[in-house]
Design a protein around this motif. Structure first.
Motif, PDB file in Angstrom:
ATOM      1  N   ASN A 280       0.826  -1.208   0.000  1.00  0.00           N
ATOM      2  CA  ASN A 280       0.000   0.000   0.000  1.00  0.00           C
ATOM      3  C   ASN A 280       0.863   1.263   0.000  1.00  0.00           C
ATOM      4  O   ASN A 280       0.556   2.240  -0.699  1.00  0.00           O
ATOM      5  CB  ASN A 280      -0.938   0.013   1.208  1.00  0.00           C
ATOM      6  CG  ASN A 280      -2.073  -0.989   1.080  1.00  0.00           C
ATOM      7  OD1 ASN A 280      -2.439  -1.385  -0.024  1.00  0.00           O
ATOM      8  ND2 ASN A 280      -2.630  -1.409   2.209  1.00  0.00           N
ATOM      9  N   ALA A 281       1.938   1.246   0.794  1.00  0.00           N
ATOM     10  CA  ALA A 281       2.821   2.413   0.841  1.00  0.00           C
ATOM     11  C   ALA A 281       3.503   2.630  -0.496  1.00  0.00           C
ATOM     12  O   ALA A 281       3.662   3.772  -0.953  1.00  0.00           O
ATOM     13  CB  ALA A 281       3.861   2.234   1.947  1.00  0.00           C
ATOM     14  N   VAL A 282       3.895   1.551  -1.147  1.00  0.00           N
ATOM     15  CA  VAL A 282       4.545   1.662  -2.453  1.00  0.00           C
ATOM     16  C   VAL A 282       3.562   2.184  -3.491  1.00  0.00           C
ATOM     17  O   VAL A 282       3.894   3.063  -4.300  1.00  0.00           O
ATOM     18  CB  VAL A 282       5.141   0.302  -2.881  1.00  0.00           C
ATOM     19  CG1 VAL A 282       5.693   0.370  -4.302  1.00  0.00           C
ATOM     20  CG2 VAL A 282       6.243  -0.115  -1.912  1.00  0.00           C
ATOM     21  N   GLU A 283       2.343   1.683  -3.473  1.00  0.00           N
ATOM     22  CA  GLU A 283       1.338   2.158  -4.420  1.00  0.00           C
ATOM     23  C   GLU A 283       1.007   3.635  -4.181  1.00  0.00           C
ATOM     24  O   GLU A 283       0.764   4.385  -5.135  1.00  0.00           O
ATOM     25  CB  GLU A 283       0.074   1.299  -4.319  1.00  0.00           C
ATOM     26  CG  GLU A 283       0.210  -0.068  -4.968  1.00  0.00           C
ATOM     27  CD  GLU A 283       0.459   0.023  -6.467  1.00  0.00           C
ATOM     28  OE1 GLU A 283      -0.229   0.810  -7.151  1.00  0.00           O
ATOM     29  OE2 GLU A 283       1.364  -0.680  -6.959  1.00  0.00           O
ATOM     30  N   THR A 284       1.007   4.058  -2.928  1.00  0.00           N
ATOM     31  CA  THR A 284       0.795   5.474  -2.616  1.00  0.00           C
ATOM     32  C   THR A 284       1.881   6.331  -3.240  1.00  0.00           C
ATOM     33  O   THR A 284       1.609   7.408  -3.815  1.00  0.00           O
ATOM     34  CB  THR A 284       0.766   5.684  -1.089  1.00  0.00           C
ATOM     35  OG1 THR A 284      -0.351   4.980  -0.541  1.00  0.00           O
ATOM     36  CG2 THR A 284       0.654   7.161  -0.732  1.00  0.00           C
ATOM     37  N   LEU A 285       3.125   5.864  -3.153  1.00  0.00           N
ATOM     38  CA  LEU A 285       4.240   6.594  -3.764  1.00  0.00           C
ATOM     39  C   LEU A 285       4.095   6.648  -5.276  1.00  0.00           C
ATOM     40  O   LEU A 285       4.264   7.715  -5.892  1.00  0.00           O
ATOM     41  CB  LEU A 285       5.563   5.920  -3.384  1.00  0.00           C
ATOM     42  CG  LEU A 285       6.828   6.451  -4.065  1.00  0.00           C
ATOM     43  CD1 LEU A 285       7.061   7.919  -3.712  1.00  0.00           C
ATOM     44  CD2 LEU A 285       8.030   5.603  -3.654  1.00  0.00           C
ATOM     45  N   LEU A 286       3.766   5.532  -5.897  1.00  0.00           N
ATOM     46  CA  LEU A 286       3.655   5.499  -7.355  1.00  0.00           C
ATOM     47  C   LEU A 286       2.524   6.373  -7.859  1.00  0.00           C
ATOM     48  O   LEU A 286       2.581   6.888  -8.985  1.00  0.00           O
ATOM     49  CB  LEU A 286       3.440   4.056  -7.829  1.00  0.00           C
ATOM     50  CG  LEU A 286       4.607   3.079  -7.646  1.00  0.00           C
ATOM     51  CD1 LEU A 286       4.251   1.710  -8.214  1.00  0.00           C
ATOM     52  CD2 LEU A 286       5.882   3.605  -8.303  1.00  0.00           C
ATOM     53  N   ALA A 287       1.516   6.571  -7.042  1.00  0.00           N
ATOM     54  CA  ALA A 287       0.333   7.339  -7.470  1.00  0.00           C
ATOM     55  C   ALA A 287       0.543   8.851  -7.394  1.00  0.00           C
ATOM     56  O   ALA A 287      -0.299   9.609  -7.885  1.00  0.00           O
ATOM     57  CB  ALA A 287      -0.869   6.952  -6.624  1.00  0.00           C
ATOM     58  N   VAL A 288       1.649   9.300  -6.813  1.00  0.00           N
ATOM     59  CA  VAL A 288       1.888  10.747  -6.693  1.00  0.00           C
ATOM     60  C   VAL A 288       1.974  11.368  -8.088  1.00  0.00           C
ATOM     61  O   VAL A 288       2.676  10.868  -8.970  1.00  0.00           O
ATOM     62  CB  VAL A 288       3.170  11.021  -5.891  1.00  0.00           C
ATOM     63  CG1 VAL A 288       3.483  12.520  -5.877  1.00  0.00           C
ATOM     64  CG2 VAL A 288       3.036  10.501  -4.465  1.00  0.00           C
ATOM     65  N   GLN A 289       1.267  12.475  -8.269  1.00  0.00           N
ATOM     66  CA  GLN A 289       1.176  13.124  -9.571  1.00  0.00           C
ATOM     67  C   GLN A 289       2.291  14.174  -9.745  1.00  0.00           C
ATOM     68  O   GLN A 289       2.883  14.640  -8.772  1.00  0.00           O
ATOM     69  CB  GLN A 289      -0.192  13.795  -9.720  1.00  0.00           C
ATOM     70  CG  GLN A 289      -1.354  12.809  -9.729  1.00  0.00           C
ATOM     71  CD  GLN A 289      -1.282  11.846 -10.903  1.00  0.00           C
ATOM     72  OE1 GLN A 289      -1.272  12.266 -12.066  1.00  0.00           O
ATOM     73  NE2 GLN A 289      -1.228  10.552 -10.601  1.00  0.00           N
ATOM     74  N   PRO A 290       2.578  14.566 -10.992  1.00  0.00           N
ATOM     75  CA  PRO A 290       3.605  15.588 -11.221  1.00  0.00           C
ATOM     76  C   PRO A 290       3.340  16.858 -10.419  1.00  0.00           C
ATOM     77  O   PRO A 290       2.197  17.326 -10.335  1.00  0.00           O
ATOM     78  CB  PRO A 290       3.498  15.853 -12.729  1.00  0.00           C
ATOM     79  CG  PRO A 290       2.992  14.566 -13.299  1.00  0.00           C
ATOM     80  CD  PRO A 290       2.033  14.043 -12.265  1.00  0.00           C
ATOM     81  N   GLY A 291       4.397  17.392  -9.817  1.00  0.00           N
ATOM     82  CA  GLY A 291       4.282  18.619  -9.036  1.00  0.00           C
ATOM     83  C   GLY A 291       3.882  18.411  -7.600  1.00  0.00           C
ATOM     84  O   GLY A 291       3.836  19.368  -6.819  1.00  0.00           O
ATOM     85  N   GLU A 292       3.615  17.155  -7.197  1.00  0.00           N
ATOM     86  CA  GLU A 292       3.217  16.869  -5.825  1.00  0.00           C
ATOM     87  C   GLU A 292       4.399  16.360  -5.000  1.00  0.00           C
ATOM     88  O   GLU A 292       5.370  15.840  -5.537  1.00  0.00           O
ATOM     89  CB  GLU A 292       2.085  15.836  -5.802  1.00  0.00           C
ATOM     90  CG  GLU A 292       0.789  16.325  -6.443  1.00  0.00           C
ATOM     91  CD  GLU A 292      -0.327  15.295  -6.403  1.00  0.00           C
ATOM     92  OE1 GLU A 292      -1.476  15.677  -6.710  1.00  0.00           O
ATOM     93  OE2 GLU A 292      -0.062  14.114  -6.077  1.00  0.00           O
ATOM     94  N   ILE A 293       4.255  16.490  -3.674  1.00  0.00           N
ATOM     95  CA  ILE A 293       5.282  16.025  -2.743  1.00  0.00           C
ATOM     96  C   ILE A 293       5.234  14.500  -2.662  1.00  0.00           C
ATOM     97  O   ILE A 293       4.166  13.908  -2.474  1.00  0.00           O
ATOM     98  CB  ILE A 293       5.071  16.638  -1.344  1.00  0.00           C
ATOM     99  CG1 ILE A 293       5.093  18.168  -1.420  1.00  0.00           C
ATOM    100  CG2 ILE A 293       6.127  16.122  -0.372  1.00  0.00           C
ATOM    101  CD1 ILE A 293       6.395  18.752  -1.890  1.00  0.00           C
ATOM    102  N   LEU A 294       6.386  13.862  -2.753  1.00  0.00           N
ATOM    103  CA  LEU A 294       6.426  12.396  -2.858  1.00  0.00           C
ATOM    104  C   LEU A 294       6.202  11.678  -1.528  1.00  0.00           C
ATOM    105  O   LEU A 294       5.777  10.520  -1.521  1.00  0.00           O
ATOM    106  CB  LEU A 294       7.763  11.958  -3.457  1.00  0.00           C
ATOM    107  CG  LEU A 294       7.893  12.220  -4.953  1.00  0.00           C
ATOM    108  CD1 LEU A 294       9.350  12.267  -5.375  1.00  0.00           C
ATOM    109  CD2 LEU A 294       7.158  11.148  -5.738  1.00  0.00           C
ATOM    110  N   SER A 295       6.468  12.343  -0.418  1.00  0.00           N
ATOM    111  CA  SER A 295       6.430  11.648   0.871  1.00  0.00           C
ATOM    112  C   SER A 295       5.069  11.683   1.557  1.00  0.00           C
ATOM    113  O   SER A 295       4.904  11.108   2.637  1.00  0.00           O
ATOM    114  CB  SER A 295       7.476  12.247   1.814  1.00  0.00           C
ATOM    115  OG  SER A 295       7.220  13.623   2.042  1.00  0.00           O
ATOM    116  N   ALA A 296       4.091  12.329   0.944  1.00  0.00           N
ATOM    117  CA  ALA A 296       2.776  12.462   1.585  1.00  0.00           C
ATOM    118  C   ALA A 296       2.166  11.099   1.881  1.00  0.00           C
ATOM    119  O   ALA A 296       2.186  10.193   1.042  1.00  0.00           O
ATOM    120  CB  ALA A 296       1.847  13.273   0.690  1.00  0.00           C
TER     121      ALA A 296
END
Length: 363
Positions: A280-296
């Protein structure tokens, strides 16, 4: 020309017997083969990509990363004319790889070919730019770990853009989102046929299990550099102790998100997920869109690691002592911090090759 001095230790001002030196000695393979890659790229005086041309490209790339001491080091060896018909497209290619490798197309390689660059020289040029991108970042990380100042970049540390065209240059279906799915990858210039390697060269490819890989047989057009690069990779990611392997793979995935490299992210996100058992944490990272913070949305430890890896991965790097303090708060010691920074820095190298010499496709 003497290249045997550990250039990163010298420029990072690492003292003998220091904790950082001991950490680098613990990571002896990564340390030796990062230096070996430098020597392979800048020690071959017979290559058709002339040595003075290599130095001017390296100096420019280091300068673009605000690694001024490294740029001065390369410039000290003497430089070719940057305005020559041969070097002008090479420096344009180097700028593309440095700042926006995701925007590369086959046309950039065709432009080099039209200017007289053969396949071996194009591969060496790409390796050189990607290596200095790695070297500049690792130098910044080492200096900060050593309590030394680095140039302060104000580059926004956010996810980058990625390819959204649904087909490759040859008409195959292409991925348009980050994924853990296994992907194919096809070259934009021909890989070297296995039969054209000598028996000794074939043995080197076989040793690493890459005889059937178009990617590695393409990079095999400069086999000494490929060998040192592969050994650097193994020294960073496949060593015992220090940072857990899952978190080294996490750093590789983060860098790939910064650079928009769907192929590299697919491999290393999958490894992160398998090793961390936190899909789930990995999928959350992959779903981050351009211009967004990666660690959210991540745990405190992963937030600190993702933020540090991402800051090192933008161009110029934006890593600060505050990032390292956050890592310390999560109980990462010097060796673990070194593992994280080396993992992120290495994928500045890997992404730039994958994005500019070919593209992924969906099986």
């Amino acid at each position: 020309m003497a290249l045997s001095l550990d250039i990163l230790a010298e420029l990072a001002e690492i003292a003998a017997g220091s904790e950082l030196q001991r950490a680098r000695e613990t990571r002896d393979a990564a340390t030796r083969h990062a230096q070996g890659s430098y020597e392979a790229l800048f020690g071959d005086q017979e290559h058709p990509f002339a040595l003075d041309e290599r130095f001017i490209v390296a100096a420019k790339v280091a300068k673009w990363h605000e690694a001024n001491d490294l740029a001065a080091h390369y410039a000290s060896f003497g430089l070719a004319d940057p305005t020559s018909a041969r070097l002008t497209p090479a420096l344009e290619f180097a700028r593309l790889l440095t700042f926006s490798p995701v925007e590369a197309t086959p046309q950039a390689l065709k432009t080099l070919t039209a200017a007289g660059w053969n396949k071996e020289s194009i591969v060496t040029l790409a390796q050189l730019v990607a290596f200095v991108s790695f070297q500049s970042r690792l130098l910044a990380g080492l200096r900060l770990l050593n309590g030394k100042p680095v140039s302060a970049s104000e580059k926004p540390v956010v996810a980058g853009i990625w390819h959204t065209t649904p087909t490759t240059q040859t008409g195959k279906p292409a991925p348009v989102q980050f994924t853990q799915q296994e992907l194919g990858w096809e070259t934009w210039i021909a890989a070297k046929p296995l039969a054209e390697f000598t028996a000794a060269e074939q043995a080197i490819l076989a040793k690493f299990g890459h005889s059937d890989s178009d990617y590695f047989r393409l990079l095999g057009r400069n086999l000494p550099v490929l060998e040192q690069r592969t050994l650097t990779d193994k020294g960073i990611f496949y060593t015992l102790g220090g940072l857990p392997r899952a978190e080294r793979e996490l750093a590789a995935t983060v860098t790939s998100k910064i650079n928009g490299c769907i192929y590299c992210a697919s491999v290393h996100a999958r490894k992160t997920s398998q090793l961390s058992k936190d899909d789930n944490a990995v999928e959350t990272l992959l779903a981050v869109q351009p211009g967004e913070i990666l660690s959210a949305g991540q745990s405190a430890r992963w937030q600190a690691e993702i933020d540090a890896a991402a800051a090192l991965s933008v161009t110029p790097p934006a890593l600060t002592t505050q990032h390292l303090e956050k890592l310390k708060e999560q109980d990462l010691d010097t060796l673990q911090q070194l593992d994280l920074l080396q993992s992120a820095a290495f994928f500045a190298w890997a992404n730039r090759l994958m994005l500019t010499l070919g593209e992924p496709w969906l099986p």
